[in-house]
Write a protein that holds these residues in place. Structure first.
Motif, PDB file in Angstrom:
ATOM      1  N   CYS A   1       0.854  -1.376  -0.109  1.00 40.45           N
ATOM      2  CA  CYS A   1       0.148  -0.032  -0.051  1.00 40.45           C
ATOM      3  C   CYS A   1       0.818   1.213  -0.036  1.00 40.45           C
TER       4      CYS A   1
ATOM      5  N   SER B   1      -1.764  -6.152   0.524  1.00 43.09           N
ATOM      6  CA  SER B   1      -3.032  -5.813  -0.115  1.00 43.09           C
ATOM      7  C   SER B   1      -3.470  -7.045  -0.893  1.00 43.09           C
TER       8      SER B   1
ATOM      9  N   TYR C   1      -4.916  -9.040   1.971  1.00 40.61           N
ATOM     10  CA  TYR C   1      -5.760  -8.294   3.038  1.00 40.61           C
ATOM     11  C   TYR C   1      -7.376  -8.647   2.874  1.00 40.61           C
TER      12      TYR C   1
ATOM     13  N   SER D   1     -11.297  -0.925   4.629  1.00 42.66           N
ATOM     14  CA  SER D   1     -10.829   0.470   4.346  1.00 42.66           C
ATOM     15  C   SER D   1     -11.370   1.690   5.178  1.00 42.66           C
TER      16      SER D   1
ATOM     17  N   SER E   1      -6.992  -4.475  -4.635  1.00 40.84           N
ATOM     18  CA  SER E   1      -5.375  -4.563  -3.922  1.00 40.84           C
ATOM     19  C   SER E   1      -4.678  -3.719  -4.936  1.00 40.84           C
ATOM     20  N   GLN E   2      -3.535  -3.346  -4.433  1.00 41.91           N
ATOM     21  CA  GLN E   2      -2.677  -2.553  -5.283  1.00 41.91           C
ATOM     22  C   GLN E   2      -2.242  -3.149  -6.709  1.00 41.91           C
TER      23      GLN E   2
ATOM     24  N   HIS F   1      -1.145  -6.225  11.103  1.00 45.25           N
ATOM     25  CA  HIS F   1      -0.925  -4.812  10.900  1.00 45.25           C
ATOM     26  C   HIS F   1       0.281  -4.264  11.660  1.00 45.25           C
TER      27      HIS F   1
ATOM     28  N   ASP G   1       5.495   3.882   4.766  1.00 47.11           N
ATOM     29  CA  ASP G   1       4.557   2.810   4.925  1.00 47.11           C
ATOM     30  C   ASP G   1       4.225   3.018   6.359  1.00 47.11           C
ATOM     31  N   SER G   2       3.403   1.865   6.878  1.00 44.36           N
ATOM     32  CA  SER G   2       3.139   1.787   8.194  1.00 44.36           C
ATOM     33  C   SER G   2       4.426   1.957   9.452  1.00 44.36           C
TER      34      SER G   2
ATOM     35  N   ASP H   1      -7.759  -0.942  10.570  1.00 41.98           N
ATOM     36  CA  ASP H   1      -6.980  -1.473   9.559  1.00 41.98           C
ATOM     37  C   ASP H   1      -6.325  -0.328   8.712  1.00 41.98           C
TER      38      ASP H   1
ATOM     39  N   SER I   1      -4.587   0.202   6.001  1.00 41.38           N
ATOM     40  CA  SER I   1      -4.420   0.246   4.572  1.00 41.38           C
ATOM     41  C   SER I   1      -4.579   1.834   4.021  1.00 41.38           C
TER      42      SER I   1
END
Length: 517
Positions: free
Chosen positions: A29, A96, A99, A103, A194-195, A454, A486-487, A497, A499
């Motif tokens: 993502c 993704s 997942y 969203s 997804s991506q 996550h 990113d996360s 979530d 994403s």
């Protein structure tokens, strides 16, 4: 600009050098959104992914086959103590692809917390508000409609409403969903947004080149500036590195290898001494689950996983400084038959008893909002081997107990004739136990199987290189043109979530990358 290209392990030449404006490491993502945003701005982007490019035509809805394609370590990777299964992607599109497609917009209270407690700038609600409708339109996000409620979702919704627990239909990134239930194996129909089927092909159309089966290994520096990196080709058949090396020259590098991968990459590049917070403050959303046996058929592995979620306990509640309840999301669970068999407790006749009634098994799962002060860490030893640590702290265990008790209560309210906990030992209940009985559980590592779906942290965003890794412009402290998107930059978990939050942060980060071009 002409369209980009896709390359894989069969196409690389030894000592090949590739020139781009920006190299993005990781195609989940974060990385895919970054590549898309930068390509829209006219930059030449090289998107690197160490996993393979498995388009939807290669998907077969087989748990074991797809585990080898879209799940890192075939989903067998755990924390150092074996207590938690680490779930992340190893394929074009990253996590993704497997997942659930939930969203959620980032809760405003979380963005305000990150600003006030950790000093994060440029990521307040007003800074991100324009991204939400754009992402919802791009990924066809709408609340789950009635046709996507399988029996477990319907029972879950009814029970939670009778209990007075606040919940809503879960916003879903889906288009023309066929309700097959194989979301965690990758969507054969390309319906899950997804991506792999959204930002990546759009970025390629705008000129991004995609390099799969290529693992980034070494950043190249001149002073305080990154000039590119070296990568090694991975043999897709064995997933082992080959002797072939490829190098990239670029004006900027963005690390988007995910909540587990980005800090690992930077640790392997020797940045721990100058950035002591690197690999620290790891949140993983540990996810205790409860199984239940129902009179009616459930067939939990059909239709979408979670059409309805309880959000009323998202934020933990404290009284006089002591934990009271909450600190998690609560949802119906969805497990495919083989995974379900692995997570059903006991062995032999007892296990066979439940598997014979597999279609009548339902259950729930919760995502823990990790407790700040009880977070985990990532370390890399002298040989480059990664270890992930996540000790269960006092409050974390209290949240586990409260979440488990409420899951049991919900399943009984939904009509379950028997409820049992995940784990090797069979702990079954035909009626609600006393809360004290659940509170007395020790929550020892590996006693209750749970996943870490996550991850966040490891490259925490903040003001100082003493207690963070990147600044509010996503730049690694001390470097003008090295970014993380990113996360891993989140100071804590998102509490929903992540994403959408990852994508929104990457859109914001792309603005700061443009500033150094």
């Amino acid at each position: 600009m002409k369209s980009g290209i896709y390359r894989d392990y069969r196409s690389y030449q030894p000592k090949e050098t590739i020139i781009a404006d920006v190299v993005v490491i990781g195609s989940g993502c974060g990385g895919s959104t970054m590549a898309y945003e930068l390509s829209k701005k006219g930059l030449k982007v090289a998107l690197i992914e160490q996993g393979g490019n498995y388009h939807t035509g290669t998907f077969d809805n087989n748990e074991l086959n797809m585990g080898g394609k879209v799940s890192a370590e075939r989903n067998f990777h755990t924390t150092a103590d074996g207590g938690i299964n680490l779930v992340y992607g190893n394929n074009l599109g990253g996590a993704s692809v497997h997942y659930w497609a939930d969203s959620y917009r980032t809760p405003e209270d979380r963005l305000l917390l990150w600003n006030r407690k950790y000093g994060i700038e440029h990521h307040l609600p007003e800074d991100l508000k324009s991204f939400w409708p754009e992402l919802e339109n791009d990924l066809h996000v709408t609340p789950a409609g009635e046709e996507y409620f399988n029996p477990m979702n319907r029972l879950f919704r009814g029970a939670s409403q009778r209990l007075g627990w606040e919940g809503h239909a879960v916003p879903q990134a889906r288009k023309n969903c066929q309700k097959s239930g194989h979301c965690m194996q990758g969507c054969l129909f390309g319906a899950k947004q997804s991506q792999l089927v959204t930002h990546i092909p759009r970025a390629v159309q705008l000129g991004t080149d995609v390099y799969t089966d290529l693992r980034a290994e070494k950043l190249l520096f001149v002073g305080q500036k990154v000039t590119g990196l070296e990568a090694v080709v991975i043999d897709r058949r064995t997933l082992r590195p080959t002797a072939t090396k490829v190098s990239f020259q670029a004006k900027a590098v963005c690390v988007s290898a995910g909540g587990f991968g980005s800090s690992t990459f930077l640790l392997r590049n020797g940045l721990k001494k100058r950035l002591p917070a690197l690999g620290q403050f790891l949140a993983i959303n540990p996810s205790p689950m409860v199984h239940a046996l129902y009179e009616e058929p459930i067939v939990q592995w059909r239709n979408i996983p979670a059409a309805y979620g309880v959000e009323g306990f998202r934020l933990a509640r404290y009284q006089n400084g002591n934990y009271r309840e909450g600190g998690y999301m609560l949802m119906p669970n969805q497990l495919q038959p083989a995974t379900l068999a692995a997570l059903i407790p006991s062995f032999g006749k007892e296990h066979f008893f439940y598997m014979k009634q597999m279609e009548h098994l339902g259950g729930t799962i919760g995502w823990i909002d990790d407790v700040d002060g009880e977070l985990g860490s990532i370390e890399v030893d002298l040989f480059g081997k990664r270890k992930i640590h996540y000790p269960f702290g006092k409050i974390t265990k209290q949240i586990f107990s409260d979440l488990t008790y409420k899951q049991m209560k919900l399943n009984f309210e939904a009509g379950a004739k028997e409820v049992f906990l995940a784990g090797m030992k069979l702990r079954k209940y035909s009626k609600m136990p006393k809360k004290e009985e659940i509170d007395a559980l020790a929550w020892r590592p590996a006693e209750f199987p749970m996943a870490a779906p996550h991850p966040a942290g490891g490259c925490r965003m903040g003001k100082s290189p003493e207690n963070s890794v990147v600044n509010s412009r996503h730049q690694v402290h001390g470097f003008q043109n090295l970014f993380v998107a990113d996360s891993s930059v989140f100071p804590t978990g998102v509490s929903v979530d992540p994403s959408f939050t990852i994508m929104a942060f990457s859109k914001k980060a792309s603005e700061f990358v443009m500033d150094v071009m």
